[in-house]
Design a protein around this motif. Sequence first.
Motif, PDB file in Angstrom:
ATOM      1  N   ALA A 299       0.867  -1.075  -0.149  1.00 41.13           N
ATOM      2  CA  ALA A 299       0.127   0.104   0.055  1.00 41.13           C
ATOM      3  C   ALA A 299       1.013   1.229   0.053  1.00 41.13           C
ATOM      4  O   ALA A 299       0.587   2.227  -0.659  1.00 41.13           O
ATOM      5  N   VAL A 300       1.725   0.990   0.857  1.00 38.11           N
ATOM      6  CA  VAL A 300       3.005   2.300   0.797  1.00 38.11           C
ATOM      7  C   VAL A 300       3.548   2.601  -0.333  1.00 38.11           C
ATOM      8  O   VAL A 300       3.572   3.696  -1.079  1.00 38.11           O
ATOM      9  N   LEU A 301       4.056   1.599  -1.067  1.00 37.27           N
ATOM     10  CA  LEU A 301       4.771   1.831  -2.318  1.00 37.27           C
ATOM     11  C   LEU A 301       3.845   2.084  -3.517  1.00 37.27           C
ATOM     12  O   LEU A 301       4.437   3.056  -4.456  1.00 37.27           O
ATOM     13  N   LYS A 302       2.673   1.639  -3.376  1.00 41.40           N
ATOM     14  CA  LYS A 302       1.765   1.773  -4.546  1.00 41.40           C
ATOM     15  C   LYS A 302       1.167   3.520  -4.367  1.00 41.40           C
ATOM     16  O   LYS A 302       1.164   4.176  -5.402  1.00 41.40           O
ATOM     17  N   PHE A 303       0.933   3.705  -3.232  1.00 43.50           N
ATOM     18  CA  PHE A 303       0.848   5.201  -2.981  1.00 43.50           C
ATOM     19  C   PHE A 303       1.720   6.299  -3.378  1.00 43.50           C
ATOM     20  O   PHE A 303       1.444   7.214  -4.023  1.00 43.50           O
ATOM     21  N   GLN A 304       2.826   5.762  -2.986  1.00 50.67           N
ATOM     22  CA  GLN A 304       4.064   6.658  -3.171  1.00 50.67           C
ATOM     23  C   GLN A 304       4.389   6.646  -4.696  1.00 50.67           C
ATOM     24  O   GLN A 304       5.148   7.789  -5.204  1.00 50.67           O
ATOM     25  N   GLU A 305       3.956   5.719  -5.340  1.00 48.59           N
ATOM     26  CA  GLU A 305       4.308   5.728  -6.698  1.00 48.59           C
ATOM     27  C   GLU A 305       3.477   6.904  -7.351  1.00 48.59           C
ATOM     28  O   GLU A 305       4.025   7.490  -8.474  1.00 48.59           O
ATOM     29  N   GLY A 306       2.384   7.276  -7.170  1.00 47.61           N
ATOM     30  CA  GLY A 306       1.588   8.520  -7.604  1.00 47.61           C
ATOM     31  C   GLY A 306       2.680   9.880  -7.409  1.00 47.61           C
ATOM     32  O   GLY A 306       2.441  10.523  -8.258  1.00 47.61           O
ATOM     33  N   ILE A 307       3.390  10.053  -6.472  1.00 49.73           N
ATOM     34  CA  ILE A 307       4.067  10.950  -6.142  1.00 49.73           C
ATOM     35  C   ILE A 307       5.171  10.831  -7.105  1.00 49.73           C
ATOM     36  O   ILE A 307       5.813  11.879  -7.677  1.00 49.73           O
ATOM     37  N   ILE A 308       5.805   9.628  -7.266  1.00 55.24           N
ATOM     38  CA  ILE A 308       7.110   9.725  -7.788  1.00 55.24           C
ATOM     39  C   ILE A 308       6.858   9.594  -9.265  1.00 55.24           C
ATOM     40  O   ILE A 308       7.543  10.509 -10.146  1.00 55.24           O
ATOM     41  N   GLU A 309       5.686   9.345  -9.966  1.00 54.49           N
ATOM     42  CA  GLU A 309       5.372   9.586 -11.091  1.00 54.49           C
ATOM     43  C   GLU A 309       4.785  10.883 -11.583  1.00 54.49           C
ATOM     44  O   GLU A 309       4.462  11.116 -12.842  1.00 54.49           O
ATOM     45  N   GLY A 310       4.817  11.649 -10.682  1.00 60.97           N
ATOM     46  CA  GLY A 310       4.045  13.008 -10.856  1.00 60.97           C
ATOM     47  C   GLY A 310       2.398  13.348 -10.959  1.00 60.97           C
ATOM     48  O   GLY A 310       1.722  14.014 -11.491  1.00 60.97           O
ATOM     49  N   TRP A 311       1.757  11.857 -10.992  1.00 61.73           N
ATOM     50  CA  TRP A 311       0.277  11.950 -10.769  1.00 61.73           C
ATOM     51  C   TRP A 311      -0.513  12.895  -9.751  1.00 61.73           C
ATOM     52  O   TRP A 311      -1.416  13.355  -9.932  1.00 61.73           O
ATOM     53  N   TYR A 312       0.305  12.802  -8.516  1.00 66.98           N
ATOM     54  CA  TYR A 312      -0.123  13.245  -7.321  1.00 66.98           C
ATOM     55  C   TYR A 312       0.662  14.384  -6.727  1.00 66.98           C
ATOM     56  O   TYR A 312       2.025  14.253  -6.842  1.00 66.98           O
ATOM     57  N   GLN A 313       0.393  15.718  -6.769  1.00 64.30           N
ATOM     58  CA  GLN A 313       1.057  16.808  -6.022  1.00 64.30           C
ATOM     59  C   GLN A 313       0.513  17.092  -4.607  1.00 64.30           C
ATOM     60  O   GLN A 313      -0.486  17.656  -4.500  1.00 64.30           O
ATOM     61  N   PRO A 314       1.075  16.737  -3.575  1.00 65.67           N
ATOM     62  CA  PRO A 314       0.603  16.557  -2.497  1.00 65.67           C
ATOM     63  C   PRO A 314       0.379  18.163  -1.832  1.00 65.67           C
ATOM     64  O   PRO A 314      -0.562  18.403  -0.858  1.00 65.67           O
ATOM     65  N   HIS A 315       1.111  18.936  -2.330  1.00 66.64           N
ATOM     66  CA  HIS A 315       1.144  20.556  -1.890  1.00 66.64           C
ATOM     67  C   HIS A 315      -0.226  21.166  -2.779  1.00 66.64           C
ATOM     68  O   HIS A 315      -0.227  22.273  -2.173  1.00 66.64           O
ATOM     69  N   ASP A 316      -0.710  20.353  -3.557  1.00 69.47           N
ATOM     70  CA  ASP A 316      -1.757  21.343  -4.347  1.00 69.47           C
ATOM     71  C   ASP A 316      -2.931  21.012  -3.450  1.00 69.47           C
ATOM     72  O   ASP A 316      -3.503  19.619  -3.377  1.00 69.47           O
ATOM     73  N   PRO A 317      -3.800  21.888  -2.956  1.00 68.45           N
ATOM     74  CA  PRO A 317      -4.968  21.569  -2.052  1.00 68.45           C
ATOM     75  C   PRO A 317      -5.736  20.839  -2.840  1.00 68.45           C
ATOM     76  O   PRO A 317      -6.689  19.791  -2.134  1.00 68.45           O
ATOM     77  N   ASP A 318      -6.134  20.992  -4.009  1.00 65.36           N
ATOM     78  CA  ASP A 318      -7.347  20.295  -4.519  1.00 65.36           C
ATOM     79  C   ASP A 318      -6.759  18.772  -4.716  1.00 65.36           C
ATOM     80  O   ASP A 318      -7.749  17.831  -4.823  1.00 65.36           O
ATOM     81  N   HIS A 319      -5.569  18.483  -5.277  1.00 64.91           N
ATOM     82  CA  HIS A 319      -4.903  17.373  -5.078  1.00 64.91           C
ATOM     83  C   HIS A 319      -4.964  16.628  -4.003  1.00 64.91           C
ATOM     84  O   HIS A 319      -5.501  15.410  -3.773  1.00 64.91           O
ATOM     85  N   TYR A 320      -4.738  17.168  -3.043  1.00 59.26           N
ATOM     86  CA  TYR A 320      -4.630  16.740  -1.583  1.00 59.26           C
ATOM     87  C   TYR A 320      -6.147  16.168  -1.256  1.00 59.26           C
ATOM     88  O   TYR A 320      -6.515  15.048  -0.606  1.00 59.26           O
ATOM     89  N   GLU A 321      -7.116  17.226  -1.527  1.00 61.48           N
ATOM     90  CA  GLU A 321      -8.593  16.635  -0.997  1.00 61.48           C
ATOM     91  C   GLU A 321      -9.182  15.462  -1.858  1.00 61.48           C
ATOM     92  O   GLU A 321      -9.835  14.786  -1.164  1.00 61.48           O
TER      93      GLU A 321
END
Length: 448
Positions: A299-321
Motif C-alpha cells: 500500500a505504501v509503495l503503490k501510494f508513493q508511486e503516484g508522487i514519484i510519477e508526478g500524478w499526485y502533487q500533495p502540496h496542491d490543495p485540490d490534489h490533496y482533497e
Amino acid sequence: MSRDSSFNRNPKGKNQYTEGQSNYHPTFPKFCSPNYLDPEREATITAALTEYYKRTKVGTYDQIAELLEADHGILVSGKTVQRRLKKLGLRGGLINMKTLSKEAVQQLVVTEMDKDVAKRYGVNTIRSKIARNATVIIPRSVVSDVMHMHDSAAFEGREPTAKKIFRVAKHKIGIHQSWSGDGHDKLYKIGFPVYAYVEDGSSVVLNAWICPSNRLKNTVAYLWLCLVEEHEGMPTQTITDCGSETTELFAVATTLRNCYHPEFDPTNELPAHQYLRSVHNIEVERSWYRLRLDFGDNAVLKFQEGIIEGWYQPHDPDHYELCQFLWSRVLQADLTKSVIFRNGTRTRKQADKPGPSGMSRAEAYSTYKKWGGRNDKLAIPVDVVRQMKEDLGGSALMEFTGPEFTARAQAVLHTLQPVELTMDNGWKIFQIMLPLVFPERNFPVVQL
C-alpha cells in the motif's frame, strides 16, 4: 426357494430424496423436505461453496458440509458437497494441472507476484492469493517452481531471520469471550492509519478500517459499536492497550454490560474492559505482521508511486482533497480483501496447541464447537447501539473530507461505476476524476 420380488423395498433403485435433501432433519423442514427447490437456497449454496473453495485447504467434504450448516443453516451431505463442487468446476490442484496449460499456470503465479511490489509474499501466500482472486487451486510445488524461476532472489529476502514477537500460549474458551483492539500506524506515513478488532477465541479479524485517525477516542468507540451492531451483541470483555484513545471505549463497554447484563459483578468477574500493554495484547498484535506483509508494505509503495510519477502533487490543495477522498476508499477496499484472505487461510496443525489449529480462522469461528469452544456473546439491543453511534459522531467520523466535497466527489465516482477500486487502478481513477471534480482548474482529461 426363490425370493418373491415383493421383498425388494426399492425395485426401481431410486432414492426417495432429491440431491442435497438426504440429511432430513425435522428442525429444518424448509431446507430438507423432499423435492424442495428454492432458487435463493441454491444461490446461497453456490456462493458459499465458492467462498470455501477460495480459502484453500478448507477441509474435507464433510467439514465443508458442517460449515454450510454452521454459516447458513443448510444441511447437506459430504457427497452432495463433492457433487456440487464438481458441477461448479471447482477442482483440486492436481486435476487443474491436467486442464490448464503450463503458460496459464505461470501467468496466474506471475500476476500475483507482480502485485507484491515489496516482495513479501511467500509460496503459501501466492497460492492462496490465486485461489482467492482467480478461483483456481494450484499445487504448492508448482507455485514454488514458478516463483523460483521468475524471482529466486526474493526467497533470500524472506528468510525468517527478522525480529519476531515472542509468543505465549493462550487457552481458548470460545468465541466472543474477548475482543482485542489496536491501531496500526505503519500507514501513517502516507496519512491513512488503520484500526482493527480481533476475536480472541478464533483469532479471526472481525474488521479493520482505514480511518482519519486511530488516536481519537470517539473513533475507537464508534468502530467497536459498529461490530456490536453487526453481531447484535458484545463480548464478555474487550482488551486494548492503555492509550488515551481507549477511554471512551472503556466507558461505553462498561455501561452497556452493566446495563443489560447485571449478572456480571465487575468486582469479582472479568471487567468489561481490560487494559494491557501492547506486547501482551497478543491476538491483535500478532495480526499486524501479516497485515503489513499482505497489505501494508505494498500500500505504501503503490501510494508513493503516484508522487514519484508526478500524478499526485500533495502540496496542491485540490490534489490533496481528492486524494484523501479517493485513496481512503481504495485502501479500504484492498484492506477488506486482505482481511477476508487472511481469515480464510488455513493455519498449521499443532497437536499441543490449546484451542483451534489446522483450520482457517473463519472456520474456527463458524464451527467453534468442533474445538470445544462456546459462544459467550452478550445480547445488546441494536437500536440502543445505533443511537450511541450517532451520539459519538456517526459515520462522519470515518470521512477524510467535508460533507460538501464528499457528496460532490462521490457523485463523480458513481458515474465511473462499476469500476472496482484497487491499488492498481487508484491513480488512474484519480487522474480521471480531477477534471470532473474541479472543472474550473482545466486539468487534462484522462479516459478510463
